[in-house]
Design a protein around this motif. Structure first.
Motif, PDB file in Angstrom:
ATOM      1  N   ASN A 141      15.893  -9.651 101.204  1.00  0.00           N
ATOM      2  CA  ASN A 141      14.513  -9.163 101.179  1.00  0.00           C
ATOM      3  C   ASN A 141      13.545 -10.214 101.712  1.00  0.00           C
ATOM      4  O   ASN A 141      12.624  -9.894 102.470  1.00  0.00           O
ATOM      5  CB  ASN A 141      14.117  -8.740  99.757  1.00  0.00           C
ATOM      6  CG  ASN A 141      14.842  -7.485  99.308  1.00  0.00           C
ATOM      7  OD1 ASN A 141      15.355  -6.733 100.129  1.00  0.00           O
ATOM      8  ND2 ASN A 141      14.890  -7.257  98.008  1.00  0.00           N
ATOM      9  N   ALA A 142      13.760 -11.483 101.321  1.00  0.00           N
ATOM     10  CA  ALA A 142      12.888 -12.569 101.805  1.00  0.00           C
ATOM     11  C   ALA A 142      13.052 -12.741 103.312  1.00  0.00           C
ATOM     12  O   ALA A 142      12.060 -12.910 104.037  1.00  0.00           O
ATOM     13  CB  ALA A 142      13.221 -13.869 101.073  1.00  0.00           C
ATOM     14  N   ALA A 143      14.299 -12.689 103.781  1.00  0.00           N
ATOM     15  CA  ALA A 143      14.542 -12.831 105.226  1.00  0.00           C
ATOM     16  C   ALA A 143      13.930 -11.648 105.980  1.00  0.00           C
ATOM     17  O   ALA A 143      13.308 -11.829 107.051  1.00  0.00           O
ATOM     18  CB  ALA A 143      16.043 -12.919 105.499  1.00  0.00           C
ATOM     19  N   ALA A 144      14.090 -10.462 105.440  1.00  0.00           N
ATOM     20  CA  ALA A 144      13.521  -9.278 106.085  1.00  0.00           C
ATOM     21  C   ALA A 144      12.009  -9.378 106.136  1.00  0.00           C
ATOM     22  O   ALA A 144      11.378  -9.021 107.144  1.00  0.00           O
ATOM     23  CB  ALA A 144      13.946  -8.016 105.335  1.00  0.00           C
ATOM     24  N   GLU A 145      11.409  -9.908 105.079  1.00  0.00           N
ATOM     25  CA  GLU A 145       9.961 -10.067 105.048  1.00  0.00           C
ATOM     26  C   GLU A 145       9.507 -11.086 106.097  1.00  0.00           C
ATOM     27  O   GLU A 145       8.527 -10.864 106.801  1.00  0.00           O
ATOM     28  CB  GLU A 145       9.526 -10.512 103.643  1.00  0.00           C
ATOM     29  CG  GLU A 145       8.021 -10.460 103.420  1.00  0.00           C
ATOM     30  CD  GLU A 145       7.640 -10.796 101.996  1.00  0.00           C
ATOM     31  OE1 GLU A 145       6.720 -11.617 101.830  1.00  0.00           O
ATOM     32  OE2 GLU A 145       8.260 -10.244 101.072  1.00  0.00           O
ATOM     33  N   LYS A 146      10.250 -12.194 106.208  1.00  0.00           N
ATOM     34  CA  LYS A 146       9.895 -13.213 107.203  1.00  0.00           C
ATOM     35  C   LYS A 146      10.082 -12.674 108.618  1.00  0.00           C
ATOM     36  O   LYS A 146       9.253 -12.928 109.502  1.00  0.00           O
ATOM     37  CB  LYS A 146      10.736 -14.474 106.991  1.00  0.00           C
ATOM     38  CG  LYS A 146      10.320 -15.247 105.759  1.00  0.00           C
ATOM     39  CD  LYS A 146      11.104 -16.520 105.574  1.00  0.00           C
ATOM     40  CE  LYS A 146      10.631 -17.223 104.311  1.00  0.00           C
ATOM     41  NZ  LYS A 146      11.311 -18.458 104.064  1.00  0.00           N
ATOM     42  N   VAL A 147      11.164 -11.915 108.822  1.00  0.00           N
ATOM     43  CA  VAL A 147      11.390 -11.317 110.147  1.00  0.00           C
ATOM     44  C   VAL A 147      10.272 -10.329 110.447  1.00  0.00           C
ATOM     45  O   VAL A 147       9.748 -10.280 111.570  1.00  0.00           O
ATOM     46  CB  VAL A 147      12.789 -10.639 110.207  1.00  0.00           C
ATOM     47  CG1 VAL A 147      12.921  -9.745 111.420  1.00  0.00           C
ATOM     48  CG2 VAL A 147      13.879 -11.695 110.195  1.00  0.00           C
ATOM     49  N   SER A 148       9.868  -9.558 109.450  1.00  0.00           N
ATOM     50  CA  SER A 148       8.791  -8.586 109.634  1.00  0.00           C
ATOM     51  C   SER A 148       7.481  -9.300 109.952  1.00  0.00           C
ATOM     52  O   SER A 148       6.744  -8.880 110.856  1.00  0.00           O
ATOM     53  CB  SER A 148       8.644  -7.743 108.367  1.00  0.00           C
ATOM     54  OG  SER A 148       7.601  -6.806 108.511  1.00  0.00           O
ATOM     55  N   ASP A 149       7.212 -10.404 109.225  1.00  0.00           N
ATOM     56  CA  ASP A 149       5.997 -11.185 109.501  1.00  0.00           C
ATOM     57  C   ASP A 149       6.044 -11.762 110.912  1.00  0.00           C
ATOM     58  O   ASP A 149       5.035 -11.720 111.640  1.00  0.00           O
ATOM     59  CB  ASP A 149       5.829 -12.326 108.484  1.00  0.00           C
ATOM     60  CG  ASP A 149       5.414 -11.823 107.100  1.00  0.00           C
ATOM     61  OD1 ASP A 149       5.010 -10.651 106.987  1.00  0.00           O
ATOM     62  OD2 ASP A 149       5.506 -12.633 106.148  1.00  0.00           O
ATOM     63  N   ALA A 150       7.206 -12.283 111.290  1.00  0.00           N
ATOM     64  CA  ALA A 150       7.349 -12.868 112.637  1.00  0.00           C
ATOM     65  C   ALA A 150       7.186 -11.778 113.698  1.00  0.00           C
ATOM     66  O   ALA A 150       6.545 -11.994 114.736  1.00  0.00           O
ATOM     67  CB  ALA A 150       8.708 -13.548 112.765  1.00  0.00           C
ATOM     68  N   ALA A 151       7.752 -10.603 113.429  1.00  0.00           N
ATOM     69  CA  ALA A 151       7.629  -9.494 114.383  1.00  0.00           C
ATOM     70  C   ALA A 151       6.180  -9.065 114.515  1.00  0.00           C
ATOM     71  O   ALA A 151       5.696  -8.775 115.621  1.00  0.00           O
ATOM     72  CB  ALA A 151       8.508  -8.323 113.938  1.00  0.00           C
ATOM     73  N   ASP A 152       5.482  -9.017 113.352  1.00  0.00           N
ATOM     74  CA  ASP A 152       4.063  -8.657 113.397  1.00  0.00           C
ATOM     75  C   ASP A 152       3.272  -9.683 114.200  1.00  0.00           C
ATOM     76  O   ASP A 152       2.408  -9.326 115.016  1.00  0.00           O
ATOM     77  CB  ASP A 152       3.478  -8.561 111.980  1.00  0.00           C
ATOM     78  CG  ASP A 152       3.938  -7.325 111.223  1.00  0.00           C
ATOM     79  OD1 ASP A 152       4.500  -6.406 111.863  1.00  0.00           O
ATOM     80  OD2 ASP A 152       3.762  -7.290 109.984  1.00  0.00           O
ATOM     81  N   LYS A 153       3.560 -10.996 113.986  1.00  0.00           N
ATOM     82  CA  LYS A 153       2.862 -12.058 114.723  1.00  0.00           C
ATOM     83  C   LYS A 153       3.190 -11.966 116.204  1.00  0.00           C
ATOM     84  O   LYS A 153       2.301 -12.114 117.056  1.00  0.00           O
ATOM     85  CB  LYS A 153       3.233 -13.433 114.173  1.00  0.00           C
ATOM     86  CG  LYS A 153       2.619 -13.729 112.818  1.00  0.00           C
ATOM     87  CD  LYS A 153       3.030 -15.091 112.308  1.00  0.00           C
ATOM     88  CE  LYS A 153       2.476 -15.344 110.907  1.00  0.00           C
ATOM     89  NZ  LYS A 153       2.910 -16.619 110.359  1.00  0.00           N
ATOM     90  N   ALA A 154       4.460 -11.711 116.520  1.00  0.00           N
ATOM     91  CA  ALA A 154       4.856 -11.597 117.929  1.00  0.00           C
ATOM     92  C   ALA A 154       4.200 -10.381 118.558  1.00  0.00           C
ATOM     93  O   ALA A 154       3.703 -10.444 119.705  1.00  0.00           O
ATOM     94  CB  ALA A 154       6.375 -11.496 118.045  1.00  0.00           C
ATOM     95  N   SER A 155       4.142  -9.294 117.835  1.00  0.00           N
ATOM     96  CA  SER A 155       3.512  -8.075 118.350  1.00  0.00           C
ATOM     97  C   SER A 155       2.027  -8.314 118.592  1.00  0.00           C
ATOM     98  O   SER A 155       1.472  -7.907 119.619  1.00  0.00           O
ATOM     99  CB  SER A 155       3.710  -6.940 117.339  1.00  0.00           C
ATOM    100  OG  SER A 155       3.048  -5.770 117.757  1.00  0.00           O
ATOM    101  N   THR A 156       1.391  -9.007 117.639  1.00  0.00           N
ATOM    102  CA  THR A 156      -0.038  -9.322 117.789  1.00  0.00           C
ATOM    103  C   THR A 156      -0.245 -10.246 118.985  1.00  0.00           C
ATOM    104  O   THR A 156      -1.183 -10.049 119.783  1.00  0.00           O
ATOM    105  CB  THR A 156      -0.576  -9.977 116.499  1.00  0.00           C
ATOM    106  OG1 THR A 156      -0.387  -9.076 115.413  1.00  0.00           O
ATOM    107  CG2 THR A 156      -2.050 -10.318 116.612  1.00  0.00           C
ATOM    108  N   ALA A 157       0.641 -11.238 119.120  1.00  0.00           N
ATOM    109  CA  ALA A 157       0.513 -12.171 120.248  1.00  0.00           C
ATOM    110  C   ALA A 157       0.716 -11.442 121.573  1.00  0.00           C
ATOM    111  O   ALA A 157      -0.039 -11.675 122.541  1.00  0.00           O
ATOM    112  CB  ALA A 157       1.517 -13.311 120.100  1.00  0.00           C
ATOM    113  N   VAL A 158       1.703 -10.559 121.634  1.00  0.00           N
ATOM    114  CA  VAL A 158       1.952  -9.798 122.870  1.00  0.00           C
ATOM    115  C   VAL A 158       0.771  -8.887 123.157  1.00  0.00           C
ATOM    116  O   VAL A 158       0.306  -8.776 124.299  1.00  0.00           O
ATOM    117  CB  VAL A 158       3.281  -9.000 122.751  1.00  0.00           C
ATOM    118  CG1 VAL A 158       3.416  -7.980 123.870  1.00  0.00           C
ATOM    119  CG2 VAL A 158       4.459  -9.954 122.755  1.00  0.00           C
ATOM    120  N   SER A 159       0.266  -8.253 122.109  1.00  0.00           N
ATOM    121  CA  SER A 159      -0.870  -7.351 122.277  1.00  0.00           C
ATOM    122  C   SER A 159      -2.094  -8.128 122.759  1.00  0.00           C
ATOM    123  O   SER A 159      -2.803  -7.695 123.674  1.00  0.00           O
ATOM    124  CB  SER A 159      -1.168  -6.659 120.946  1.00  0.00           C
ATOM    125  OG  SER A 159      -2.263  -5.786 121.071  1.00  0.00           O
TER     126      SER A 159
END
Length: 185
Positions: A141-159
């Protein structure tokens, strides 16, 4: 009629025959006046008692000895020693029975304690498995949360990068259009 009588005799259980034999020996001891016959009957009684002991019926053997001993004592006290070895056997048999009973009790106690220890160990293993499983789930769950946070940051950066690129492209296109319009004039 004789056939029916013999069938009835054959139909008697061995317990009934033994009881009849016990009574017959006791009656013979009581009724005899002949010292030699008395010795034979006392030996028969001894044999009967030894049979009871060999069958594990020590209480019955002791009761039988107790029931005929007074009669033998009255008629020929010296014959009471005939039962000394049998009484010793009774004591040994009783000791064996007590030892077997004690052994069974100890065995049952040890088995119960071993079962309890096994159950406690099994419970401890189950608890450890549950704790490990929970730790794995928490880590996932912690890893999934960190991956989700990283994905959100990457998505925001790409956007943001796409928006910046689009704005720059728009500015460049406007600048080129303005230059074209200024050159025409």
């Amino acid at each position: 009629m004789a056939v029916i009588g013999s069938l009835m005799f054959v139909g008697c259980s061995s317990a009934e025959k033994a009881e009849r034999n016990e009574r017959d020996i006791a009656k013979k001891i009581e009724a005899t006046t002949n010292p030699d016959s008395l010795k034979v009957y006392v030996n028969d009684a001894k044999t009967y008692v030894e049979g009871l002991i060999s069958q594990g019926k020590t209480a019955e053997a002791q009761a039988y000895i107790d029931s005929i001993a007074p009669v033998i004592k009255d008629k020929a006290p010296e014959l009471l020693t005939t039962f000394d070895t049998v009484k010793t056997s009774l004591g040994i048999e009783e000791a064996k029975e007590k030892a077997d009973s004690l052994k069974d009790a100890v065995t049952d106690s040890i088995k119960a304690k071993a079962d309890a220890a096994k159950d406690a160990a099994s419970t401890a293993v189950d608890n450890a498995k549950d704790a490990a499983s929970q730790a794995v789930t928490d880590a996932k769950n912690a890893a999934a949360e960190k991956v989700s946070d990283a994905a959100d940051k990457a998505s925001t950066a790409v956007s943001n990068a796409a928006n910046d690129a689009a704005a720059k492209a728009t500015d460049a296109a406007k600048g080129a259009l303005d230059k074209l319009n200024n050159d025409k004039k």
